[in-house]
Design an enzyme around this catalytic site. Sequence first.
Site: not given
Length: 220
Positions: A127, A146
């Site tokens: 991420k 997220d």
Amino acid sequence: MPRETKAAKSARAVEVCRRLDQKYGPVECFLDHESPFHLVISVLLSAQTTDAQVNRVTPELFRRWPTPADLAAASPAEVAEVIHSLGFYKTKARHCVECAQTIVTDFAGEVPHTMRELTSLPGVGRKTANIVLNVSFGIVEGIAVDTHVNRIAHRLALSPKTHASEPLKTEQDLLGILPREYWRDVNHQWIRHGRDTCTARSPKCEGCVLEDICPSAHLA
């Protein structure tokens, strides 16, 4: 209810992106930063913490240790004092210092530009790497999933419920149905939508621009 074909799901996902782009347009990164290094550290700190909380501690953090070399020479205890208001601050402080040390020793003090190299940095997962590549270098390798992106993907039934607790699998589901040209804007536009409308509690389904193509809205 008939099972949605992959082609239909892909078309719906593209329509989601089109509508959110029409609503929000370009969305800037929510983390304050002045360099790729600052962004790496800021995203690292943002795990299980709001961007606003991170933005409150990073001015002092980067004032004291503005470069990888500076932070590499700091002690985790010193860094922990500055970021103690964040969740898991001791682990994050250690990762900050180790990340800076790796950038200095393995990459000559420059933040690397590839997914493989970025994810070799302590505390940096896919991420974080996706965000840094996208925002700092204009490189689109994937989608940063997220909590907001993950929540929206599952409310929209673009990823199976069984993947709800596994963001990496959610990312692969999205990459499999969205053409590459849509990947770049998903993270920031979907975060904005997650904060404004599709909130974790009491989502504002009525009047949402996605209401007619969101299975969850019909259940609300």
